[in-house]
Design a protein around this motif. Sequence first.
Motif, PDB file in Angstrom:
ATOM      1  N   ALA A  81     153.626 -17.538  62.482  1.00 12.22           N
ATOM      2  CA  ALA A  81     152.712 -16.641  63.215  1.00 12.22           C
ATOM      3  C   ALA A  81     153.215 -16.387  64.633  1.00 12.22           C
ATOM      4  O   ALA A  81     153.204 -15.251  65.121  1.00 12.22           O
ATOM      5  N   ILE A  82     153.694 -17.459  65.290  1.00 11.68           N
ATOM      6  CA  ILE A  82     154.207 -17.335  66.662  1.00 11.68           C
ATOM      7  C   ILE A  82     155.463 -16.439  66.680  1.00 11.68           C
ATOM      8  O   ILE A  82     155.607 -15.577  67.556  1.00 11.68           O
ATOM      9  N   SER A  83     156.353 -16.629  65.696  1.00  6.53           N
ATOM     10  CA  SER A  83     157.596 -15.840  65.640  1.00  6.53           C
ATOM     11  C   SER A  83     157.298 -14.348  65.526  1.00  6.53           C
ATOM     12  O   SER A  83     157.894 -13.537  66.237  1.00  6.53           O
ATOM     13  N   SER A 123     170.320  -2.094  66.792  1.00 14.35           N
ATOM     14  CA  SER A 123     170.820  -3.446  67.042  1.00 14.35           C
ATOM     15  C   SER A 123     170.044  -4.486  66.213  1.00 14.35           C
ATOM     16  O   SER A 123     170.652  -5.353  65.570  1.00 14.35           O
ATOM     17  N   ALA A 124     168.713  -4.387  66.221  1.00  7.35           N
ATOM     18  CA  ALA A 124     167.887  -5.348  65.472  1.00  7.35           C
ATOM     19  C   ALA A 124     168.215  -5.295  63.976  1.00  7.35           C
ATOM     20  O   ALA A 124     168.404  -6.335  63.328  1.00  7.35           O
ATOM     21  N   ALA A 129     165.195  -9.917  68.553  1.00  7.92           N
ATOM     22  CA  ALA A 129     164.181  -9.405  67.614  1.00  7.92           C
ATOM     23  C   ALA A 129     164.542  -9.775  66.177  1.00  7.92           C
ATOM     24  O   ALA A 129     163.677 -10.221  65.407  1.00  7.92           O
ATOM     25  N   ALA A 130     165.820  -9.619  65.819  1.00  9.72           N
ATOM     26  CA  ALA A 130     166.267  -9.955  64.453  1.00  9.72           C
ATOM     27  C   ALA A 130     166.073 -11.449  64.177  1.00  9.72           C
ATOM     28  O   ALA A 130     165.599 -11.835  63.107  1.00  9.72           O
ATOM     29  N   ALA A 131     166.415 -12.285  65.171  1.00 10.81           N
ATOM     30  CA  ALA A 131     166.278 -13.739  64.995  1.00 10.81           C
ATOM     31  C   ALA A 131     164.814 -14.119  64.783  1.00 10.81           C
ATOM     32  O   ALA A 131     164.499 -14.951  63.915  1.00 10.81           O
ATOM     33  N   LEU A 132     163.911 -13.505  65.545  1.00 14.49           N
ATOM     34  CA  LEU A 132     162.483 -13.826  65.410  1.00 14.49           C
ATOM     35  C   LEU A 132     161.926 -13.320  64.077  1.00 14.49           C
ATOM     36  O   LEU A 132     161.103 -13.992  63.456  1.00 14.49           O
ATOM     37  N   SER A 133     162.374 -12.142  63.651  1.00  9.88           N
ATOM     38  CA  SER A 133     161.903 -11.588  62.382  1.00  9.88           C
ATOM     39  C   SER A 133     162.328 -12.480  61.206  1.00  9.88           C
ATOM     40  O   SER A 133     161.491 -12.861  60.383  1.00  9.88           O
TER      41      SER A 133
END
Lengths: 152, 139
Positions: free
Chosen positions: A10-12, A36-37, B70-74
Amino acid sequence: MGLLFWFLGAISFGLLACVSKGAERRNSNASGFVVSAFGWAALIMLIRSALLKSGSPMPSRAIAVAVACGVCAAVAYLAFQTSIRVGKITVAWLMMNLSAGVPAVVSIWKYREKLTTLKVAAFALVLVSIFFLFWGQKIEEQAAEGSRPRGD
Amino acid sequence: MWFLLMLVILLTNGMSAFGLKVIAGWALPETVKFPYLTIWYAAGLASIAVPMLIKGLRIGRKEILWGGAAAALSIGGQVAMAIALDSGVPGHVVFPVAIGGSVFVVALAGRLIFGERINRISALGVTLGFLAVILLGLS
């Protein structure tokens, strides 16, 4: 142990939205950020797939679904990243999550899933929530226009 | 502009996850999930990168770093949820609370970190939406 990872999940996801806002605040280009993402995530998944060595080829119909859904996801994230420049992050992130109602409706239509009381209540709440969010944004836009000096 | 963006988010983000349900119905081996996600991300990357290249836009160091975070968190979020499910926490509990929890984290950060204030009508919409995502997860 499970509860800890549940909490971390949830935090992530919450921090993911905060990172998007952080990038926006530092004038990061929205398209570049999304590219990039998705690029990083594709690379990680490619490495994971290579390590797994599944051996079974992916059917072409599954590739077609992956392409269509991937394009939808990128367009959605670009719209989210663009919207937080002009609107509130809480509202935009909520809209990302409320979008779960769309595949739920498609599932009922396509797979003849049962329309339970809980689902009806959820869909009704989604619609009422969107109505209030749009109304709230309209009020903010009108207030912003009212506070702008005349003659602009 | 904002209203149009919200409609785009509702329709496209909703459908982006639908593919997993479609392929689940085809009873493909579990190992197909990772190649599927690789193509999913690569297709998304191409759909935004190609118009960018045509316009002559470039990606800077700033975008590469923020995009990486963002990718790492996703992916980190998805891995954490998968571990929670494997540890025996039921799916009907994991998904609604994880989704509702992320909305709560963002609402808190929006107010405390980014200093965003929302009017009463929007606050009512957020509260009802918060309940709606939990109900959607439960159903």
